[in-house]
Design an enzyme around this catalytic site. Structure first.
Site, mmCIF file in Angstrom:
data_model
loop_
_atom_site.group_PDB
_atom_site.id
_atom_site.type_symbol
_atom_site.label_atom_id
_atom_site.label_comp_id
_atom_site.label_asym_id
_atom_site.label_seq_id
_atom_site.Cartn_x
_atom_site.Cartn_y
_atom_site.Cartn_z
ATOM 1 N N HIS A 102 133.606 45.483 32.628
ATOM 2 C CA HIS A 102 132.554 44.745 33.337
ATOM 3 C C HIS A 102 131.274 44.736 32.504
ATOM 4 O O HIS A 102 131.109 45.514 31.564
ATOM 5 C CB HIS A 102 132.270 45.372 34.705
ATOM 6 C CG HIS A 102 131.679 46.748 34.624
ATOM 7 N ND1 HIS A 102 132.412 47.850 34.285
ATOM 8 C CD2 HIS A 102 130.403 47.185 34.821
ATOM 9 C CE1 HIS A 102 131.635 48.919 34.275
ATOM 10 N NE2 HIS A 102 130.401 48.541 34.601
ATOM 11 N N ASP A 104 127.220 45.046 33.433
ATOM 12 C CA ASP A 104 126.488 45.519 34.610
ATOM 13 C C ASP A 104 125.864 44.367 35.407
ATOM 14 O O ASP A 104 125.150 43.538 34.838
ATOM 15 C CB ASP A 104 125.417 46.542 34.193
ATOM 16 C CG ASP A 104 126.055 47.856 33.736
ATOM 17 O OD1 ASP A 104 127.148 48.200 34.254
ATOM 18 O OD2 ASP A 104 125.475 48.532 32.862
ATOM 19 N N HIS A 247 131.788 46.855 29.166
ATOM 20 C CA HIS A 247 132.208 48.250 29.014
ATOM 21 C C HIS A 247 133.162 48.650 30.121
ATOM 22 O O HIS A 247 133.290 47.961 31.142
ATOM 23 C CB HIS A 247 130.990 49.186 28.946
ATOM 24 C CG HIS A 247 130.102 49.131 30.141
ATOM 25 N ND1 HIS A 247 129.239 48.086 30.382
ATOM 26 C CD2 HIS A 247 129.947 49.973 31.188
ATOM 27 C CE1 HIS A 247 128.587 48.298 31.504
ATOM 28 N NE2 HIS A 247 129.008 49.436 32.025
ATOM 29 N N ARG A 262 121.814 56.547 35.238
ATOM 30 C CA ARG A 262 121.603 55.365 34.396
ATOM 31 C C ARG A 262 120.306 54.688 34.792
ATOM 32 O O ARG A 262 120.055 54.477 35.979
ATOM 33 C CB ARG A 262 122.770 54.389 34.613
ATOM 34 C CG ARG A 262 122.756 53.200 33.660
ATOM 35 C CD ARG A 262 123.861 52.226 34.005
ATOM 36 N NE ARG A 262 123.393 51.209 34.917
ATOM 37 C CZ ARG A 262 124.185 50.393 35.620
ATOM 38 N NH1 ARG A 262 125.506 50.490 35.514
ATOM 39 N NH2 ARG A 262 123.674 49.483 36.417
#
Ligand code: SIN
Length: 272
Positions: A102, A104, A247, A262
Site C-alpha cells: 500500500h 499510506d 510498502h 509514525r
C-alpha cells in the site's frame, strides 16, 4: 558511499533505499543536515536510520522539518501528540497495520508525502518492511504499456483497505480518483501510483478490463529488482516518500510484539 559534513549514505540497492549514518537525532541538527537528508530522501526514496534513541517530541520535531504534519482522521495519537500514529502489533492482533502492499492513505485527496516510522520494540526476527520503487516499476514498463497507462485514472478507496477493521468509521473516509502514473512534484520523475491496499478500479473500464490492468501492474511491481527490505532493530527509523514508493509490513512474527510511532507529512494532489 557519498558523504557530506555529517551525513553518510550507503545505497542498499541501485534503485531504492539508502542507509544513513553520522546522524544523531537526539542532538540539535547541524546546519544543512535537513537539506542533505531531503535531497537523499528524494533520490533514494527511503532512508534507513539505526540507533535513534529519541522521544516522541524529538521524533515530531524531526518530522516537522519536512512539512506540515498529517493527523489521521480517526486513529487518535497519544495525549499531546495527535499526529503520532501508533503502530502496534501484539499476540491479539488480527491484522497488523501496514500489512500488504500500500501507499499510506492514497485514497485521500492529497495523500501524504513523507512517512517517518520509528520502532521501539521488534520481534526476535521477522517483521521486516518491504519498499517498492514505483519509479523503477514505471521505468521498466515497455513503451506500449507506458502509452496505455499514462492517460488513465484510478479510484482509491479507504473502505477497500480498512472496511470493518480497526473500528474505523468508513463514512468519514474518502474515495478519490488519481492518475495511474503521477509526476513527482519535486523530482519531476514519473511513478506508478496504484496499490493493492487502496486502488479499486480504473476509471472508464469494464470490471474485467480494470481487474486485468491492475492485476498486471500489481504483479509487475512484485519484481524484487524494484524492492528493498528493511530489518528493524529497536530505535531503527525509516523515512519513505509515498509519492514514489509503496510498502508492505510483513506480519510473520505472531505472537510477538512490534511497536512504534509514525509521523506523516502532508502531501499534495497527485498530478499526471
Ligand atoms: C505503515 O504502513 O506505515 C506501517 C509500516 C510498518 O509497520 O513497517
Amino acid at each position: 558511499m557519498a558523504a557530506t559534513s555529517t551525513l553518510e549514505l550507503t545505497p542498499v540497492t541501485p534503485h531504492i533505499g539508502a542507509t544513513v549514518s553520522g546522524v544523531d537525532l537526539s542532538q540539535p541538527l547541524p546546519d544543512g543536515l535537513v537539506a542533505d537528508l531531503r535531497a537523499a530522501w528524494l533520490d533514494h526514496q527511503v532512508l534507513f536510520f539505526r540507533d535513534q534513541d529519541i522521544d516522541l517530541e524529538q521524533h515530531r520535531e524531526f518530522a516537522r522539518n519536512f512539512g506540515e504534519l498529517y493527523t489521521h482522521p480517526t486513529i487518535p495519537g497519544p495525549d499531546g501528540y495527535p499526529e503520532a500514529l501508533a503502530i502496534r502489533t501484539t499476540a491479539e492482533t488480527r491484522k497488523a497495520a501496514g500489512e500488504g502492499w500500500h501507499t499510506d492513505v492514497s485514497a485521500d485527496a492529497e495523500p501524504p508525502s513523507a512517512s517517518i516510522l520509528r520502532l521501539v520494540e521488534v520481534p526476535p526476527c521477522g517483521g521486516d518492511t518491504l519498499f517498492c520503487s514505483m519509479y523503477a516499476a514505471y521505468d521498466a514498463l515497455s513503451d506500449h504499456w507506458k502509452r496505455f497507462i499514462d492517460p488513465l485514472d484510478a479510484r482509491h478507496s479507504t473502505a477497500a483497505r480498512h472496511g470493518g477493521e480497526f473500528g474505523l468509521n468508513i463514512a468519514e473516509h474518502p474515495e478519490n480518483v488519481h492518475p495511474v502514473v503521477r509526476t513527482h512534484p519535486e523530482t519531476g520523475r514519473k511513478a506508478l501510483f496504484v496499490n493493492q491496499g487502496f486502488t479499486m478500479s480504473i476509471e472508464g473500464m469494464s470490471k474485467a478490463e480494470s481487474r486485468a490492468t491492475l492485476d498486471f501492474l500489481f504483479a509487475h511491481c512484485e519484481h524484487p529488482a524494484f524492492q528493498v527490505r528493511f530489518q528493524w532493530q529497536p530505535n531503527s527509523m525509516a523515512m519513505w516518500d509515498n509519492r514514489a514508493v509503496m510498502h508492505n509490513a510483513v506480519y510473520d512474527y505472531h505472537p510477538h510484539t512490534r511497536r512504534g510511532y509514525r509521523f506523516t507529512v502532508k502531501g499534495d494532489r497527485p498530478v499526471r
